[in-house]
Design an enzyme around this catalytic site. Structure first.
Site, PDB file in Angstrom:
ATOM      1  N   ARG A 154       0.844  -1.187   0.000  1.00  0.00           N
ATOM      2  CA  ARG A 154       0.000   0.000   0.000  1.00  0.00           C
ATOM      3  C   ARG A 154       0.884   1.243   0.000  1.00  0.00           C
ATOM      4  O   ARG A 154       2.038   1.208   0.425  1.00  0.00           O
ATOM      5  CB  ARG A 154      -0.912   0.027   1.225  1.00  0.00           C
ATOM      6  CG  ARG A 154      -1.882  -1.147   1.324  1.00  0.00           C
ATOM      7  CD  ARG A 154      -2.708  -1.049   2.595  1.00  0.00           C
ATOM      8  NE  ARG A 154      -3.680  -2.132   2.714  1.00  0.00           N
ATOM      9  CZ  ARG A 154      -3.438  -3.284   3.320  1.00  0.00           C
ATOM     10  NH1 ARG A 154      -2.239  -3.508   3.859  1.00  0.00           N
ATOM     11  NH2 ARG A 154      -4.373  -4.216   3.391  1.00  0.00           N
ATOM     12  N   LYS A 194      -1.608  -2.329   7.374  1.00  0.00           N
ATOM     13  CA  LYS A 194      -2.880  -1.845   7.895  1.00  0.00           C
ATOM     14  C   LYS A 194      -3.240  -2.604   9.165  1.00  0.00           C
ATOM     15  O   LYS A 194      -3.080  -3.821   9.246  1.00  0.00           O
ATOM     16  CB  LYS A 194      -3.964  -2.044   6.827  1.00  0.00           C
ATOM     17  CG  LYS A 194      -5.275  -1.346   7.122  1.00  0.00           C
ATOM     18  CD  LYS A 194      -6.215  -1.498   5.939  1.00  0.00           C
ATOM     19  CE  LYS A 194      -7.519  -0.761   6.162  1.00  0.00           C
ATOM     20  NZ  LYS A 194      -8.437  -0.919   5.014  1.00  0.00           N
ATOM     21  N   HIS A 245      -2.584   2.854  -5.875  1.00  0.00           N
ATOM     22  CA  HIS A 245      -3.283   1.599  -5.591  1.00  0.00           C
ATOM     23  C   HIS A 245      -3.379   0.733  -6.842  1.00  0.00           C
ATOM     24  O   HIS A 245      -3.528  -0.491  -6.743  1.00  0.00           O
ATOM     25  CB  HIS A 245      -4.676   1.893  -5.036  1.00  0.00           C
ATOM     26  CG  HIS A 245      -5.115   0.902  -4.003  1.00  0.00           C
ATOM     27  ND1 HIS A 245      -4.542   0.805  -2.758  1.00  0.00           N
ATOM     28  CD2 HIS A 245      -6.074  -0.064  -4.035  1.00  0.00           C
ATOM     29  CE1 HIS A 245      -5.124  -0.157  -2.061  1.00  0.00           C
ATOM     30  NE2 HIS A 245      -6.048  -0.705  -2.823  1.00  0.00           N
ATOM     31  N   ARG A 276      -0.717  -1.733  -6.780  1.00  0.00           N
ATOM     32  CA  ARG A 276      -1.050  -2.836  -5.870  1.00  0.00           C
ATOM     33  C   ARG A 276      -1.946  -3.844  -6.586  1.00  0.00           C
ATOM     34  O   ARG A 276      -1.740  -5.059  -6.482  1.00  0.00           O
ATOM     35  CB  ARG A 276      -1.746  -2.278  -4.634  1.00  0.00           C
ATOM     36  CG  ARG A 276      -2.207  -3.308  -3.610  1.00  0.00           C
ATOM     37  CD  ARG A 276      -2.673  -2.592  -2.346  1.00  0.00           C
ATOM     38  NE  ARG A 276      -3.415  -3.440  -1.435  1.00  0.00           N
ATOM     39  CZ  ARG A 276      -2.859  -4.249  -0.534  1.00  0.00           C
ATOM     40  NH1 ARG A 276      -1.536  -4.329  -0.461  1.00  0.00           N
ATOM     41  NH2 ARG A 276      -3.594  -4.965   0.282  1.00  0.00           N
ATOM     42  N   HIS A 323      -4.471  -8.878   3.257  1.00  0.00           N
ATOM     43  CA  HIS A 323      -5.918  -8.740   3.390  1.00  0.00           C
ATOM     44  C   HIS A 323      -6.394  -9.413   4.672  1.00  0.00           C
ATOM     45  O   HIS A 323      -5.930 -10.504   5.018  1.00  0.00           O
ATOM     46  CB  HIS A 323      -6.642  -9.361   2.196  1.00  0.00           C
ATOM     47  CG  HIS A 323      -6.576  -8.510   0.964  1.00  0.00           C
ATOM     48  ND1 HIS A 323      -6.900  -8.986  -0.288  1.00  0.00           N
ATOM     49  CD2 HIS A 323      -6.245  -7.197   0.789  1.00  0.00           C
ATOM     50  CE1 HIS A 323      -6.767  -8.018  -1.174  1.00  0.00           C
ATOM     51  NE2 HIS A 323      -6.370  -6.938  -0.548  1.00  0.00           N
ATOM     52  N   TYR A 366     -10.319  -9.553  -7.636  1.00  0.00           N
ATOM     53  CA  TYR A 366      -9.398  -9.775  -8.748  1.00  0.00           C
ATOM     54  C   TYR A 366      -9.883 -10.905  -9.647  1.00  0.00           C
ATOM     55  O   TYR A 366      -9.639 -10.893 -10.853  1.00  0.00           O
ATOM     56  CB  TYR A 366      -8.000 -10.074  -8.211  1.00  0.00           C
ATOM     57  CG  TYR A 366      -7.464  -8.948  -7.359  1.00  0.00           C
ATOM     58  CD1 TYR A 366      -7.185  -7.705  -7.923  1.00  0.00           C
ATOM     59  CD2 TYR A 366      -7.287  -9.091  -5.980  1.00  0.00           C
ATOM     60  CE1 TYR A 366      -6.722  -6.660  -7.146  1.00  0.00           C
ATOM     61  CE2 TYR A 366      -6.820  -8.048  -5.202  1.00  0.00           C
ATOM     62  CZ  TYR A 366      -6.547  -6.835  -5.783  1.00  0.00           C
ATOM     63  OH  TYR A 366      -6.100  -5.793  -5.013  1.00  0.00           O
TER      64      TYR A 366
END
Length: 330
Positions: free
Chosen positions: A159, A184, A256, A259, A282, A291
């Site tokens: 990120r 994150k 992003h 990414r 994630h 995706y």
């Protein structure tokens, strides 16, 4: 002073910092939310923040504030929902401390989040990614920095906040080369580095100099890069790359997007989505399913495996004379 001011202060110092040990980014986001909210309430009621009561922030006021964010400030639905999440968190904290305001609090907590349109993700194919990297002017220090930054982002899928937070010591070049980042939710993650990217980073670090605890990517003045700076440099590179790769014209490319590019490369190489979820950090595997929906190659391969029907085409139906006579007699 009303009970709201001590409540708000306690929410930050007790709830966020002490109990939840929230990250600086979360605290800053919540702070910005309430700065905007209190400014809006002051404009509507004329009351200063120190004179506001919980009843001044009822459901109607909060709904008006959320509408203001989208219509006047031009915030996205995601930003609107993030602001609402901060408000919900405050009122949930207030519910146990101010039961006399239970009705007001309940109505605010009942405000729903807005539905978000799920757009198909955008990513760079191999030719577009190569054109982007080639667009970095490696005859300049800034261009070499951008080339190293974009190469790392496209290969690892970090990120933008994770890229910004990297220090020189986070690049491990020994056995099992990898990049270490604090992701994150303050989750640590280690992502392997390919030899080509490792070589690029090694050259950049040698040129960058500094100690192990210095930022990996910096401005010309030595300060850590900001999100806006990275996005601006990316726009410059995309504009240059579009001259040789017309498919980039009109494509919205952000940090992003790099990414997403990393994720799509893994998916198209046959990597399982559970592994991709771990790679990207994630929280839930279901997040990675975006995706699968975006990849037309997977869908084309799937339909190619479906055997065509063995039933011969019957052509257009032609009624017999007896059927026509029967219908005319009705």
């Amino acid at each position: 002073m009303t009970s709201f001011a001590p409540l708000l202060q306690s929410f930050f110092t007790d709830r966020l910092m002490t109990q939840r040990q929230a990250s600086p980014n979360t605290i800053a986001s919540y702070r910005d939310t309430f700065k905007l909210l209190l400014g809006h309430v002051q404009e509507q009621t004329g009351k200063t923040p120190s004179a506001m009561a919980i009843s001044d922030l009822d459901a109607g006021t909060i709904t008006g504030f959320l509408t203001l964010l989208e219509t006047v400030r031009g915030n996205s639905v995601r930003t609107r929902n993030a602001r609402l999440a901060a408000i919900h968190s405050l009122f949930a904290y207030a519910a146990l401390r101010h039961p006399e305001q239970a009705a007001v609090i309940q109505r605010v907590l009942a405000i729903p989040t807005a539905r978000i349109q799920r757009n198909i993700v955008s990513w760079l194919d191999h030719n577009e990614a190569d054109a982007l990297l080639a667009a970095c002017n490696q005859g300049t220090r800034t261009g070499r920095r951008d080339h190293a930054l974009f190469s790392l982002a496209i290969q690892t899928g970090l990120r933008v906040g994770e890229l910004i937070g990297l220090n020189i010591a986070d690049i491990h070049t020994g056995t099992g080369p990898h990049v270490h980042c604090l992701g994150k939710g303050r989750k640590e993650r280690r992502t392997p580095l390919l030899p080509a990217v490792l070589e690029i980073l090694g050259s950049w670090i040698a040129e960058r100099g500094g100690t192990a605890e210095d930022p990996l990517f910096t401005t010309t003045t030595g300060r850590r890069l900001s999100r806006d700076a990275i996005e601006q440099r990316l726009r410059v590179a995309v504009a240059t790359a579009a001259a040789s790769r017309p498919s980039l014209n009109g494509k919205r490319v952000t940090a992003h997007t790099m990414r997403h590019t990393a994720a799509m490369r893994l998916l198209q190489s046959g990597v399982d989505t559970t592994v991709i979820a771990l790679w990207l950090g994630h929280e839930q595997v279901s997040t990675t399913n975006i995706y699968i929906h975006a990849d037309m190659t997977l869908k084309e391969n799937a339909i190619a495996k479906v055997a065509p029907s063995a039933v011969a085409a019957l052509g257009r139906y032609q009624p017999t004379d007896a059927v026509i006579a029967f219908l005319e007699a009705l």
